[in-house]
Design a protein around this motif. Structure first.
Motif, PDB file in Angstrom:
ATOM      1  N   ASP A 124      73.075  86.837  75.395  1.00 64.25           N
ATOM      2  CA  ASP A 124      74.208  87.131  76.269  1.00 64.25           C
ATOM      3  C   ASP A 124      74.624  85.901  77.075  1.00 64.25           C
ATOM      4  O   ASP A 124      75.816  85.637  77.242  1.00 64.25           O
ATOM      5  CB  ASP A 124      73.873  88.284  77.216  1.00 64.25           C
ATOM      6  CG  ASP A 124      73.726  89.611  76.481  1.00 64.25           C
ATOM      7  OD1 ASP A 124      74.266  89.732  75.359  1.00 64.25           O
ATOM      8  OD2 ASP A 124      73.063  90.514  77.027  1.00 64.25           O
ATOM      9  N   VAL A 139      76.465  83.442  74.751  1.00 62.90           N
ATOM     10  CA  VAL A 139      77.818  83.900  74.444  1.00 62.90           C
ATOM     11  C   VAL A 139      78.724  83.689  75.654  1.00 62.90           C
ATOM     12  O   VAL A 139      79.848  83.191  75.524  1.00 62.90           O
ATOM     13  CB  VAL A 139      77.812  85.385  74.002  1.00 62.90           C
ATOM     14  CG1 VAL A 139      79.218  85.942  73.925  1.00 62.90           C
ATOM     15  CG2 VAL A 139      77.102  85.520  72.664  1.00 62.90           C
ATOM     16  N   ARG A 140      78.236  84.047  76.825  1.00 66.78           N
ATOM     17  CA  ARG A 140      79.037  83.902  78.046  1.00 66.78           C
ATOM     18  C   ARG A 140      79.362  82.442  78.335  1.00 66.78           C
ATOM     19  O   ARG A 140      80.463  82.111  78.766  1.00 66.78           O
ATOM     20  CB  ARG A 140      78.316  84.537  79.230  1.00 66.78           C
ATOM     21  CG  ARG A 140      79.212  84.632  80.465  1.00 66.78           C
ATOM     22  CD  ARG A 140      78.549  85.354  81.595  1.00 66.78           C
ATOM     23  NE  ARG A 140      77.510  84.498  82.144  1.00 66.78           N
ATOM     24  CZ  ARG A 140      76.357  84.926  82.611  1.00 66.78           C
ATOM     25  NH1 ARG A 140      76.076  86.205  82.588  1.00 66.78           N
ATOM     26  NH2 ARG A 140      75.474  84.098  83.094  1.00 66.78           N
ATOM     27  N   THR A 199      78.722  87.763  66.488  1.00 68.76           N
ATOM     28  CA  THR A 199      77.295  87.739  66.821  1.00 68.76           C
ATOM     29  C   THR A 199      76.627  89.096  66.595  1.00 68.76           C
ATOM     30  O   THR A 199      75.500  89.303  67.020  1.00 68.76           O
ATOM     31  CB  THR A 199      77.075  87.317  68.287  1.00 68.76           C
ATOM     32  OG1 THR A 199      77.746  88.248  69.153  1.00 68.76           O
ATOM     33  CG2 THR A 199      77.575  85.913  68.545  1.00 68.76           C
ATOM     34  N   THR A 243      67.764  89.341  73.894  1.00 72.31           N
ATOM     35  CA  THR A 243      69.193  89.608  74.070  1.00 72.31           C
ATOM     36  C   THR A 243      69.731  88.998  75.355  1.00 72.31           C
ATOM     37  O   THR A 243      70.906  88.666  75.424  1.00 72.31           O
ATOM     38  CB  THR A 243      69.476  91.124  74.044  1.00 72.31           C
ATOM     39  OG1 THR A 243      68.661  91.779  75.017  1.00 72.31           O
ATOM     40  CG2 THR A 243      69.208  91.703  72.673  1.00 72.31           C
ATOM     41  N   VAL A 244      68.876  88.828  76.353  1.00 69.57           N
ATOM     42  CA  VAL A 244      69.309  88.205  77.608  1.00 69.57           C
ATOM     43  C   VAL A 244      69.775  86.771  77.348  1.00 69.57           C
ATOM     44  O   VAL A 244      70.837  86.353  77.830  1.00 69.57           O
ATOM     45  CB  VAL A 244      68.170  88.223  78.652  1.00 69.57           C
ATOM     46  CG1 VAL A 244      68.557  87.454  79.887  1.00 69.57           C
ATOM     47  CG2 VAL A 244      67.775  89.641  78.984  1.00 69.57           C
ATOM     48  N   GLY A 263      70.669  79.371  75.479  1.00 66.82           N
ATOM     49  CA  GLY A 263      71.177  80.425  76.346  1.00 66.82           C
ATOM     50  C   GLY A 263      70.715  80.280  77.776  1.00 66.82           C
ATOM     51  O   GLY A 263      71.503  80.095  78.692  1.00 66.82           O
ATOM     52  N   GLU A 308      67.664  92.851  68.924  1.00 70.75           N
ATOM     53  CA  GLU A 308      67.327  94.167  69.467  1.00 70.75           C
ATOM     54  C   GLU A 308      66.196  94.804  68.662  1.00 70.75           C
ATOM     55  O   GLU A 308      65.306  95.440  69.230  1.00 70.75           O
ATOM     56  CB  GLU A 308      68.566  95.050  69.478  1.00 70.75           C
ATOM     57  CG  GLU A 308      69.575  94.647  70.532  1.00 70.75           C
ATOM     58  CD  GLU A 308      70.874  95.411  70.440  1.00 70.75           C
ATOM     59  OE1 GLU A 308      71.074  96.174  69.452  1.00 70.75           O
ATOM     60  OE2 GLU A 308      71.701  95.253  71.342  1.00 70.75           O
ATOM     61  N   ARG A 319      72.712  89.943  67.203  1.00 71.44           N
ATOM     62  CA  ARG A 319      72.337  90.896  68.254  1.00 71.44           C
ATOM     63  C   ARG A 319      71.462  92.008  67.681  1.00 71.44           C
ATOM     64  O   ARG A 319      70.448  92.383  68.263  1.00 71.44           O
ATOM     65  CB  ARG A 319      73.580  91.484  68.916  1.00 71.44           C
ATOM     66  CG  ARG A 319      73.249  92.457  70.039  1.00 71.44           C
ATOM     67  CD  ARG A 319      74.473  92.875  70.799  1.00 71.44           C
ATOM     68  NE  ARG A 319      75.193  91.757  71.365  1.00 71.44           N
ATOM     69  CZ  ARG A 319      74.833  91.117  72.471  1.00 71.44           C
ATOM     70  NH1 ARG A 319      73.757  91.476  73.116  1.00 71.44           N
ATOM     71  NH2 ARG A 319      75.558  90.126  72.930  1.00 71.44           N
TER      72      ARG A 319
END
Length: 80
Positions: free
Chosen positions: A45, A48-49, A65, A41-42, A2, A73, A69
């Motif tokens: 994200d 995923v992006r 996901t 989670t950062v 990520g 969390e 997620r």
């Protein structure tokens, strides 16, 4: 994957594709190809992006996901 930062394998969370979703593999024992991600989670994200999951798993398209997620969390809430 990520954030693309390097870290020790023990500091990362292994993720595997199981059925139609990505699931966390805390023990590192689930069968199949795995990808590693910081348990935040950062980073999820960003992955995923950037569409990193289909590339990492050499799959046809993105999977769900939500379970991943939720796991991250929950882990973040326990740390705080």
């Amino acid at each position: 994957m990520g954030c693309r930062e390097r870290a020790a394998k023990t500091d990362l969370l292994r993720i595997v594709a199981a059925g139609d979703e990505y699931v966390p593999d805390d023990r590192g024992t689930l069968p199949g190809r795995g990808a590693y991600l910081h348990p935040a989670t950062v980073c999820l994200d960003l992955a995923v992006r950037r569409r990193a999951f289909p590339r990492a798993f050499r799959g046809g398209g993105p999977l769900d996901t939500a379970a991943l997620r939720g796991h991250m969390e929950k882990a973040e809430r326990q740390v705080l």
